[in-house]
Write a protein that holds these residues in place. Structure first.
Motif, PDB file in Angstrom:
ATOM      1  N   ALA A   1       2.101  11.813 -10.434  1.00 21.99           N
ATOM      2  CA  ALA A   1       2.362  10.161 -10.877  1.00 21.99           C
ATOM      3  C   ALA A   1       1.098   9.983 -11.698  1.00 21.99           C
ATOM      4  O   ALA A   1       1.310   9.298 -12.750  1.00 21.99           O
ATOM      5  N   GLU A   2      -0.034  10.432 -11.651  1.00 16.58           N
ATOM      6  CA  GLU A   2      -1.235  10.153 -12.304  1.00 16.58           C
ATOM      7  C   GLU A   2      -0.963  10.420 -13.711  1.00 16.58           C
ATOM      8  O   GLU A   2      -1.586   9.691 -14.581  1.00 16.58           O
ATOM      9  N   ARG A   3      -0.176  11.341 -14.218  1.00 18.44           N
ATOM     10  CA  ARG A   3      -0.112  11.682 -15.734  1.00 18.44           C
ATOM     11  C   ARG A   3       0.565  10.496 -16.280  1.00 18.44           C
ATOM     12  O   ARG A   3       0.364  10.324 -17.441  1.00 18.44           O
ATOM     13  N   PHE A   4       1.305   9.432 -15.460  1.00 20.08           N
ATOM     14  CA  PHE A   4       2.091   8.633 -16.083  1.00 20.08           C
ATOM     15  C   PHE A   4       1.512   7.020 -16.083  1.00 20.08           C
ATOM     16  O   PHE A   4       2.074   6.177 -16.138  1.00 20.08           O
TER      17      PHE A   4
ATOM     18  N   ASP B   1       0.739  -1.076   0.139  1.00 20.85           N
ATOM     19  CA  ASP B   1      -0.101  -0.006  -0.025  1.00 20.85           C
ATOM     20  C   ASP B   1       0.821   1.200  -0.012  1.00 20.85           C
ATOM     21  O   ASP B   1       0.381   2.387   0.029  1.00 20.85           O
ATOM     22  N   THR B   2       2.183   1.202  -0.266  1.00 22.18           N
ATOM     23  CA  THR B   2       2.859   2.422  -0.009  1.00 22.18           C
ATOM     24  C   THR B   2       4.029   2.161  -1.075  1.00 22.18           C
ATOM     25  O   THR B   2       5.194   3.027  -0.944  1.00 22.18           O
TER      26      THR B   2
ATOM     27  N   PHE C   1      -5.890  -5.016   5.012  1.00 19.77           N
ATOM     28  CA  PHE C   1      -5.620  -4.574   6.422  1.00 19.77           C
ATOM     29  C   PHE C   1      -5.723  -3.129   6.408  1.00 19.77           C
ATOM     30  O   PHE C   1      -6.364  -2.190   7.442  1.00 19.77           O
ATOM     31  N   SER C   2      -5.207  -2.130   5.361  1.00 22.49           N
ATOM     32  CA  SER C   2      -5.199  -0.756   5.407  1.00 22.49           C
ATOM     33  C   SER C   2      -6.118  -0.219   4.084  1.00 22.49           C
ATOM     34  O   SER C   2      -6.687   0.954   4.471  1.00 22.49           O
ATOM     35  N   GLY C   3      -6.551  -1.008   3.449  1.00 20.12           N
ATOM     36  CA  GLY C   3      -7.627  -0.583   2.470  1.00 20.12           C
ATOM     37  C   GLY C   3      -7.128   0.230   1.238  1.00 20.12           C
ATOM     38  O   GLY C   3      -7.995   0.838   0.792  1.00 20.12           O
ATOM     39  N   LYS C   4      -5.740   0.508   1.310  1.00 18.73           N
ATOM     40  CA  LYS C   4      -5.307   1.602   0.466  1.00 18.73           C
ATOM     41  C   LYS C   4      -4.959   1.005  -0.925  1.00 18.73           C
ATOM     42  O   LYS C   4      -4.625  -0.301  -1.017  1.00 18.73           O
ATOM     43  N   SER C   5      -5.150   1.667  -1.879  1.00 15.54           N
ATOM     44  CA  SER C   5      -5.192   1.044  -3.297  1.00 15.54           C
ATOM     45  C   SER C   5      -3.682   1.287  -4.095  1.00 15.54           C
ATOM     46  O   SER C   5      -3.017   2.311  -3.567  1.00 15.54           O
ATOM     47  N   LEU C   6      -3.608   0.464  -5.078  1.00 16.38           N
ATOM     48  CA  LEU C   6      -2.237   0.698  -5.758  1.00 16.38           C
ATOM     49  C   LEU C   6      -2.835   1.030  -7.329  1.00 16.38           C
ATOM     50  O   LEU C   6      -3.963   0.319  -7.841  1.00 16.38           O
ATOM     51  N   THR C   7      -2.170   1.674  -8.130  1.00 12.93           N
ATOM     52  CA  THR C   7      -2.290   2.103  -9.462  1.00 12.93           C
ATOM     53  C   THR C   7      -1.381   1.535 -10.404  1.00 12.93           C
ATOM     54  O   THR C   7      -0.210   1.789 -10.106  1.00 12.93           O
ATOM     55  N   ASN C   8      -1.962   0.941 -11.536  1.00 10.61           N
ATOM     56  CA  ASN C   8      -1.060   0.499 -12.754  1.00 10.61           C
ATOM     57  C   ASN C   8      -0.473   1.821 -13.210  1.00 10.61           C
ATOM     58  O   ASN C   8      -1.097   2.663 -13.877  1.00 10.61           O
TER      59      ASN C   8
ATOM     60  N   GLN D   1       3.128  -0.798  -9.737  1.00  7.40           N
ATOM     61  CA  GLN D   1       2.236  -0.096  -9.029  1.00  7.40           C
ATOM     62  C   GLN D   1       2.870   1.185  -8.196  1.00  7.40           C
ATOM     63  O   GLN D   1       3.824   1.332  -7.877  1.00  7.40           O
ATOM     64  N   TRP D   2       1.887   2.019  -8.038  1.00  9.55           N
ATOM     65  CA  TRP D   2       2.271   3.327  -7.138  1.00  9.55           C
ATOM     66  C   TRP D   2       0.856   3.499  -6.337  1.00  9.55           C
ATOM     67  O   TRP D   2      -0.167   3.541  -6.929  1.00  9.55           O
ATOM     68  N   ALA D   3       1.144   3.863  -5.193  1.00  9.91           N
ATOM     69  CA  ALA D   3      -0.038   3.986  -4.231  1.00  9.91           C
ATOM     70  C   ALA D   3      -0.422   5.403  -4.116  1.00  9.91           C
ATOM     71  O   ALA D   3       0.457   6.339  -3.970  1.00  9.91           O
ATOM     72  N   ARG D   4      -1.624   5.582  -4.246  1.00  8.27           N
ATOM     73  CA  ARG D   4      -2.279   6.988  -4.378  1.00  8.27           C
ATOM     74  C   ARG D   4      -2.022   7.602  -2.979  1.00  8.27           C
ATOM     75  O   ARG D   4      -1.867   8.738  -3.010  1.00  8.27           O
ATOM     76  N   SER D   5      -1.779   6.870  -2.032  1.00  6.58           N
ATOM     77  CA  SER D   5      -1.908   7.511  -0.695  1.00  6.58           C
ATOM     78  C   SER D   5      -0.374   8.115  -0.329  1.00  6.58           C
ATOM     79  O   SER D   5      -0.314   8.651   0.845  1.00  6.58           O
TER      80      SER D   5
END
Length: 754
Positions: free
Chosen positions: A390-393, A340-341, A410-417, A377-381
């Motif tokens: 990072a969202e641009r890429f 998540d990080t 456990f944390s509920g945080k997402s990862l982005t492709n 993967q990159w975590a938005r949090s």
């Protein structure tokens, strides 16, 4: 009057001829393989191999192709072979036909023509299928579904083998699909579909073989589905680059449809004849001796998680037991929370200086560690997501959205492709790799999700959008960037590993983590794992990995303390010890580098028998690398294999994902075997007996069956102490009984006289 009657009669007769001609299938064939298509619309009616039907579809019309297009306004235009206005065909001899469909008035398309070319290969039971679309006027092609083959012959005894990474075998595919909501199974290539073929077969009949001869790793899907009449249908789905095309588009490769008599290994041999002639095999790192020496010398992998004391110290302990090199797959080394990080890995949770010192001391004792770093993967949090824009890429879907997923429950945080085709992401990942390889001096990186691909539709990224093969090309660029950042001395000792296996990555990755060997542990009872990838590419890539464990999963100290289970790293129930041996036995005979998950020294006493079984297996493998690392898989010998009901635990390796152990009971073999052929034309029969009783293996084979012409030689036994002669053989015939003690692995060597 007579002239008019005669003309009318001729006209009526001509109608009859046309009608009869339309009833006669379009047929192409050779001596063993026949393809028949409908003369009105071109769909497949029947395919036979040696007079055995592998496709029989007289009652249902499955359009041979379907094409989805978008015009400049975004409107979707769908075409299929059944709805086109005109159809014609031209045969070239008995083995080739050109099918042509024409239509007009399709949402701005004007006149459009689709041409399919189907050719039966001389003296082989395969056919090649090409497709071309003409008359496009600034249309983007979303997907091309071709060929659509309906009516695949199957029975309750049929099986479906797919290269879902290492390989899955499904009994009764019709029943399997009927239990799915979508009545369909679909697999992405390049990605978890590690090779471009699948098969549905009944060993008593002929098997159906669907493949592609794409040597450049273009984006595609293979699908098997049930139609409304509950017939099995095979679709190949091709994703061209999503760009406006005026004029024509032609598939840059061909689909392959074939038949065979045999099982999944027979189909693998068919594919191997093509796959090992491609550039990814010719340039593979193992075949060209480009892997690090320490990787090739690894006797056993340890998959522990946490700080250096929890990972490198136990590796030292088990290496002392073994007396040969141990390597480490290291998760949770980073200062951030797992899943998540990402990609905020640095600094290590031990601290920079402690980490570097521990890595150096381990390497001084022949222990090499590769560290976890997810490749996409990159975590938005994370603060870096915002500060580095990072969202641009990130990889974009067609509507501009990103693909996000919550892995950490456990944390509920997402990862982005992220989009690997952007310079930004490749440079970001390379800079992290530069730090861990060149400053922290680890021996390599486990590039999680490396053997996957995505389609990205962001035109600002500088790559073709949608389909194509830019993802694979960019993956190659990333590994090259990482290696080029290192000095020549460091570079030759670097190991880059991917998750899963894939033919496309053979020239770029050194090692491949194949966890399907223990898939019951994470997927329960269902599909059966098979070494399909090794059957094709074993001497071209180092395959390792196993979920096999005698302990319950650990829990990351960075996750919420209140959710930590009380039984983390406690012993699993002893009733699952046979499952542990089964997983290790499979790994041994399937030519994989062994791995143990979650090792603690207490296992030396609490699970003494199971650890002794593992150590003996590892030492035998060390003495048989010409087969178990460099050999070519061959058809297995026939043994009367005993079976037992085993207790199977399903429990995720990641702290159980808040679940307890799920127990299954199923009958499994207690003896495993595979035949390997070495470069010097010797055979090595790897056998592993996981039962508590000895087993007498009656070896009976003829060398001619394995392409070996030698008449005389020796039967040897390779065990943990080395090699010893058991018997001589003559006339190329081997008949010998070898006793395999309980909990023991051997390689029985058939060594021709030189």
């Amino acid at each position: 009057m007579r002239r008019k009657i005669g003309s009318l009669l001729l006209y009526i007769l001509s109608l009859g001829v046309v009608a009869r001609a339309a009833d006669v299938p379009v047929t192409i064939s050779n001596n063993t393989f026949v393809v028949q298509m409908d003369a009105r619309k071109g769909h497949v009616l029947e395919i036979r191999q040696n007079n055995k039907r592998i496709v029989s579809n007289p009652d249902t019309e499955n359009p041979l192709w379907e094409i989805s297009l978008n015009d400049t306004s975004g409107a979707v235009v769908k075409l299929n072979a059944a709805e086109m206005e005109k159809f014609s065909y031209r045969k070239s001899g008995n083995s080739m036909v050109e099918l042509e469909w024409k239509g007009s008035g399709y949402a701005g398309l004007g006149n459009v023509m689709v041409t399919a070319t189907v050719q039966v290969v001389k003296s082989d039971s395969v056919s090649l299928w090409g497709l071309k679309i003409e008359g496009l006027t600034a249309h983007s092609i979303e997907e091309v579904v071709y060929p659509v083959i309906g009516g695949i012959v199957n029975s309750p005894e049929s099986k479906m083998a797919i290269p879902s990474w290492m390989g899955h075998l499904y009994p009764d595919p019709s029943r399997e699909l009927s239990n799915r909501t979508t009545k369909m199974a679909r697999w992405v290539y390049p990605g978890m579909f590690s090779m471009q073929f699948l098969t549905i077969y009944d060993v008593a009949q002929s098997g159906f073989y669907s493949a592609s001869n794409d040597s450049q790793a273009f984006q595609k899907e293979f699908r098997i589905r049930l139609n409304e009449k509950k017939q099995l249908v095979s679709d190949q789905v091709h994703f061209p680059e999503y760009k406006a095309v005026t004029g024509s588009y032609e598939m840059p490769y061909q689909a392959v449809i074939g038949g065979f008599k045999g099982d999944w290994f027979t189909a693998a041999e068919m594919y191997r004849n093509w796959g090992t002639r491609q550039e990814w095999a010719k340039n593979s790192r193992l075949k060209n001796a480009h892997i690090a020496d320490w990787l090739g010398n690894t006797s056993l992998w340890i998959w522990n998680r946490g700080r250096a004391e929890e990972v490198l110290r136990p590796a030292r302990d088990i290496q002392q037991q073994l007396g040969s090199p141990v390597s480490v797959l290291w998760h949770w080394w980073h200062n951030s929370s797992y899943d998540d990080t990402f990609p905020d890995y640095i600094p290590p949770r031990d601290g920079k200086s402690v980490f570097i010192k521990a890595v150096k001391e381990a390497r001084d004792h022949d222990i090499n560690a590769i560290v976890y770093m997810n490749q996409m993967q990159w975590a938005r949090s994370t603060p870096s997501w915002t500060s580095e824009n990072a969202e641009r890429f990130a990889a974009k879907n067609k509507d501009g959205s990103t693909t996000d997923h919550v892995y950490n429950i456990f944390s509920g945080k997402s990862l982005t492709n992220m989009c690997i085709a952007t310079d930004f992401w490749r440079n970001k990942y390379t800079s992290l790799a530069d730090t861990v390889l060149n400053k922290y001096a680890v021996s390599g990186i486990y590039m999680d999700q490396a053997c996957l691909s995505r389609m990205c539709f962001d035109p600002a990224h500088g790559h073709h959008t949608g389909g194509g093969n830019y993802w694979m090309k960019s993956s190659a660029k990333l590994t090259e960037q990482i290696r080029q950042r290192a000095s020549p001395e460091i570079r030759k000792n670097i190991t880059l590993s991917g998750e899963g296996v894939s033919e496309s990555w053979l020239p770029y990755l050194d090692a491949f983590l194949a966890l399907q060997v223990s898939m019951e542990r994470y997927a329960g009872i269902g599909a059966v794992p098979i070494p399909l990838f090794q059957a094709v590419y074993h001497p071209y890539g180092v395959v390792y990995g196993n979920y096999s464990s005698l302990l319950k999963p650990p829990y990351d100290e960075k996750w919420p303390a209140e959710q930590k289970p009380s039984d983390a790293l406690e012993l699993l129930d002893a009733k699952y010890n046979m499952q542990f041996k089964m997983e290790q036995g499979r790994s041994f005979v399937w030519g994989m580098q062994p791995m143990l998950s979650n090792y603690l020294p207490l296992l030396e006493q609490e699970r003494k028998e199971e650890m002794a079984y593992l150590y003996q297996l590892v030492r035998v493998r060390n003495n048989a690398l010409k087969y178990l690392m460099h050999g070519v898989m061959m058809p297995d010998i026939t043994l009367n294999v005993p079976k037992e009901n085993l207790s199977i635990s399903k429990l995720s390796i990641y702290a159980g994902q808040k679940e307890k152990v799920t127990n299954f009971e199923k009958e499994y073999p207690t003896l495993y075997s595979t035949v390997w052929k070495s470069a010097d034309n010797s055979l090595g029969i790897a056998v592993s007996n996981i039962a508590e009783q000895d087993y007498n293996a009656e070896i009976s084979l003829h060398l001619n069956s394995y392409g070996i012409k030698a008449k005389n030689g020796k039967v040897n036994l390779i065990d943990e102490s080395g090699k010893k002669v058991l018997a001589d053989f003559k006339n190329g015939q081997i008949v010998h009984t070898v006793r395999i003690p309980a909990n023991t692995s051997y390689v029985i060597e058939i060594e021709p006289a030189r």
